[in-house]
Design a protein around this motif. Structure first.
Motif, PDB file in Angstrom:
ATOM      1  N   ILE A 133       0.844  -1.192   0.000  1.00 17.73           N
ATOM      2  CA  ILE A 133       0.000   0.000   0.000  1.00 17.73           C
ATOM      3  C   ILE A 133       0.883   1.246   0.000  1.00 17.73           C
ATOM      4  O   ILE A 133       2.050   1.192   0.388  1.00 17.73           O
ATOM      5  CB  ILE A 133      -0.957   0.005   1.213  1.00 17.73           C
ATOM      6  CG1 ILE A 133      -0.174   0.079   2.532  1.00 17.73           C
ATOM      7  CG2 ILE A 133      -1.841  -1.241   1.186  1.00 17.73           C
ATOM      8  CD1 ILE A 133      -1.059   0.209   3.767  1.00 17.73           C
ATOM      9  N   PRO A 134       0.335   2.396  -0.422  1.00 18.75           N
ATOM     10  CA  PRO A 134       1.156   3.609  -0.522  1.00 18.75           C
ATOM     11  C   PRO A 134       1.510   4.260   0.809  1.00 18.75           C
ATOM     12  O   PRO A 134       2.579   4.844   0.944  1.00 18.75           O
ATOM     13  CB  PRO A 134       0.288   4.558  -1.355  1.00 18.75           C
ATOM     14  CG  PRO A 134      -0.715   3.699  -2.031  1.00 18.75           C
ATOM     15  CD  PRO A 134      -0.963   2.564  -1.084  1.00 18.75           C
ATOM     16  N   LEU A 135       0.597   4.176   1.805  1.00 21.86           N
ATOM     17  CA  LEU A 135       0.757   4.944   3.034  1.00 21.86           C
ATOM     18  C   LEU A 135       0.585   4.072   4.269  1.00 21.86           C
ATOM     19  O   LEU A 135      -0.349   3.258   4.338  1.00 21.86           O
ATOM     20  CB  LEU A 135      -0.288   6.071   3.111  1.00 21.86           C
ATOM     21  CG  LEU A 135      -0.270   7.144   2.027  1.00 21.86           C
ATOM     22  CD1 LEU A 135      -1.516   8.013   2.163  1.00 21.86           C
ATOM     23  CD2 LEU A 135       0.989   7.984   2.129  1.00 21.86           C
ATOM     24  N   GLU A 136       1.427   4.275   5.254  1.00 19.10           N
ATOM     25  CA  GLU A 136       1.264   3.592   6.535  1.00 19.10           C
ATOM     26  C   GLU A 136      -0.077   3.948   7.165  1.00 19.10           C
ATOM     27  O   GLU A 136      -0.715   3.114   7.817  1.00 19.10           O
ATOM     28  CB  GLU A 136       2.408   3.984   7.476  1.00 19.10           C
ATOM     29  CG  GLU A 136       2.303   3.395   8.870  1.00 19.10           C
ATOM     30  CD  GLU A 136       2.329   1.874   8.882  1.00 19.10           C
ATOM     31  OE1 GLU A 136       1.596   1.279   9.704  1.00 19.10           O
ATOM     32  OE2 GLU A 136       3.062   1.282   8.067  1.00 19.10           O
ATOM     33  N   ALA A 158       4.961   0.857   0.248  1.00 16.48           N
ATOM     34  CA  ALA A 158       5.852   1.398  -0.786  1.00 16.48           C
ATOM     35  C   ALA A 158       4.998   2.253  -1.708  1.00 16.48           C
ATOM     36  O   ALA A 158       4.091   1.753  -2.368  1.00 16.48           O
ATOM     37  CB  ALA A 158       6.537   0.283  -1.574  1.00 16.48           C
ATOM     38  N   SER A 159       5.250   3.535  -1.746  1.00 13.48           N
ATOM     39  CA  SER A 159       4.422   4.447  -2.530  1.00 13.48           C
ATOM     40  C   SER A 159       4.805   4.421  -4.006  1.00 13.48           C
ATOM     41  O   SER A 159       5.990   4.463  -4.344  1.00 13.48           O
ATOM     42  CB  SER A 159       4.556   5.874  -2.005  1.00 13.48           C
ATOM     43  OG  SER A 159       3.865   6.775  -2.859  1.00 13.48           O
ATOM     44  N   PRO A 160       3.802   4.385  -4.895  1.00 13.47           N
ATOM     45  CA  PRO A 160       4.100   4.467  -6.329  1.00 13.47           C
ATOM     46  C   PRO A 160       4.443   5.884  -6.768  1.00 13.47           C
ATOM     47  O   PRO A 160       4.914   6.094  -7.882  1.00 13.47           O
ATOM     48  CB  PRO A 160       2.793   4.005  -6.976  1.00 13.47           C
ATOM     49  CG  PRO A 160       1.739   4.413  -6.002  1.00 13.47           C
ATOM     50  CD  PRO A 160       2.359   4.222  -4.639  1.00 13.47           C
ATOM     51  N   PHE A 161       4.204   6.850  -5.896  1.00 13.13           N
ATOM     52  CA  PHE A 161       4.387   8.252  -6.253  1.00 13.13           C
ATOM     53  C   PHE A 161       5.682   8.858  -5.724  1.00 13.13           C
ATOM     54  O   PHE A 161       6.146   9.872  -6.237  1.00 13.13           O
ATOM     55  CB  PHE A 161       3.209   9.079  -5.724  1.00 13.13           C
ATOM     56  CG  PHE A 161       1.865   8.566  -6.164  1.00 13.13           C
ATOM     57  CD1 PHE A 161       1.477   8.646  -7.491  1.00 13.13           C
ATOM     58  CD2 PHE A 161       0.993   7.986  -5.257  1.00 13.13           C
ATOM     59  CE1 PHE A 161       0.241   8.176  -7.911  1.00 13.13           C
ATOM     60  CE2 PHE A 161      -0.247   7.516  -5.661  1.00 13.13           C
ATOM     61  CZ  PHE A 161      -0.620   7.604  -6.989  1.00 13.13           C
ATOM     62  N   LEU A 183      -0.951  -5.237  -5.220  1.00 10.36           N
ATOM     63  CA  LEU A 183      -0.474  -3.850  -5.179  1.00 10.36           C
ATOM     64  C   LEU A 183      -1.719  -2.966  -5.099  1.00 10.36           C
ATOM     65  O   LEU A 183      -2.331  -2.640  -6.115  1.00 10.36           O
ATOM     66  CB  LEU A 183       0.346  -3.528  -6.428  1.00 10.36           C
ATOM     67  CG  LEU A 183       1.547  -4.442  -6.703  1.00 10.36           C
ATOM     68  CD1 LEU A 183       2.265  -4.004  -7.970  1.00 10.36           C
ATOM     69  CD2 LEU A 183       2.502  -4.458  -5.526  1.00 10.36           C
ATOM     70  N   ASP A 184      -2.105  -2.585  -3.890  1.00  9.11           N
ATOM     71  CA  ASP A 184      -3.440  -2.028  -3.673  1.00  9.11           C
ATOM     72  C   ASP A 184      -3.504  -0.515  -3.872  1.00  9.11           C
ATOM     73  O   ASP A 184      -3.751   0.253  -2.935  1.00  9.11           O
ATOM     74  CB  ASP A 184      -3.946  -2.400  -2.282  1.00  9.11           C
ATOM     75  CG  ASP A 184      -5.458  -2.327  -2.191  1.00  9.11           C
ATOM     76  OD1 ASP A 184      -6.068  -1.740  -3.105  1.00  9.11           O
ATOM     77  OD2 ASP A 184      -6.036  -2.852  -1.230  1.00  9.11           O
ATOM     78  N   CYS A 185      -3.318  -0.113  -5.123  1.00  8.02           N
ATOM     79  CA  CYS A 185      -3.459   1.293  -5.520  1.00  8.02           C
ATOM     80  C   CYS A 185      -3.405   1.330  -7.041  1.00  8.02           C
ATOM     81  O   CYS A 185      -2.616   0.593  -7.650  1.00  8.02           O
ATOM     82  CB  CYS A 185      -2.342   2.149  -4.921  1.00  8.02           C
ATOM     83  SG  CYS A 185      -2.333   3.876  -5.464  1.00  8.02           S
TER      84      CYS A 185
END
Length: 219
Positions: A133-136, A158-161, A183-185
């Motif tokens: 996921i992108p954010l804790e 791990a953020s994709p951005f 990969l949940d985003c």
């Protein structure tokens, strides 16, 4: 000619996502994009920033910056843009795996969170599930989202951005011996998927390609 609308929770255009859809569609279609934050200026963007750890979503602005948004402030903005978008297209794709099912739309609308969770449920019964996921700050929300699909969930961030460490996330999930990784985003791309798959050796699901394949059946 089919007209497909794409609704992002950030700003349009989403040049980081739409090419994946057009490549998979491989058809003569018209694409119309709208974003929840399209009408906001820099000062107004500050008013929708997340101030606490709950109800957060992350997306991309048109200049490439990422933005962490308070989902409660996002819903009315999304609905406003959706109401305009549905007048121009035959169907709408929401470009987020967060739950925005409270939106109302008279046209066919695709919610990635529903597509992905139901697909994983169909693939395996109570899998040992790995999520990236992108954010804790999204951890608790994601555990709640997936609780009916799996009772054994391991999460890595791990953020994709913002140049997330995907190798480390993949090794972390590998060490927990998960059955598959999501990969949940919608911001994650094929490069991220391949990197995680190579590093972990575990089946890795990319929502944007899964959603594109479903939408293709309607074209």
């Amino acid at each position: 000619m089919n007209k497909v609308g794409f609704l992002t929770i950030g700003q349009s255009p989403r040049s980081d996502i739409i090419p994946t859809f057009t490549e998979i569609f491989n058809k003569d279609i018209k694409i119309v994009e709208r974003g929840a934050l399209d009408s906001l200026n820099e000062a107004e963007l500050l008013t929708v920033l997340a101030r606490n750890e709950k109800n957060t979503s992350i997306s991309r602005l048109r200049d490439g910056r990422s933005i962490i948004i308070d989902r409660r402030k996002l819903l009315p903005l999304l609905q406003m843009e959706l109401s305009k978008l549905e007048q121009e297209v035959d169907m709408v794709v929401v470009l987020s795996t967060d739950d925005f099912s409270k939106l109302t739309c008279e046209k066919t609308i695709f919610y990635p969170n529903r597509i992905v969770t139901q697909m994983i449920s169909a693939m395996a019964d109570q899998p040992k599930l790995g999520l990236i996921i992108p954010l804790e700050e999204q951890r608790e929300t994601m555990l709640e989202k997936w609780k009916d699909i799996s009772e054994d969930i391991t999460i890595a961030v791990a953020s994709p951005f913002d140049y997330g460490n995907f190798e480390e996330a993949a090794r972390y999930l590998r060490d927990y011996r998960v059955d598959l990784i999501v990969l949940d985003c919608m911001g994650y791309n094929e490069e991220h998927r391949q990197l995680v798959r190579k590093e972990s050796g575990i089946l890795t699901i990319l929502p944007r390609t899964l959603v594109a394949g479903i939408v293709l059946e309607y074209l």
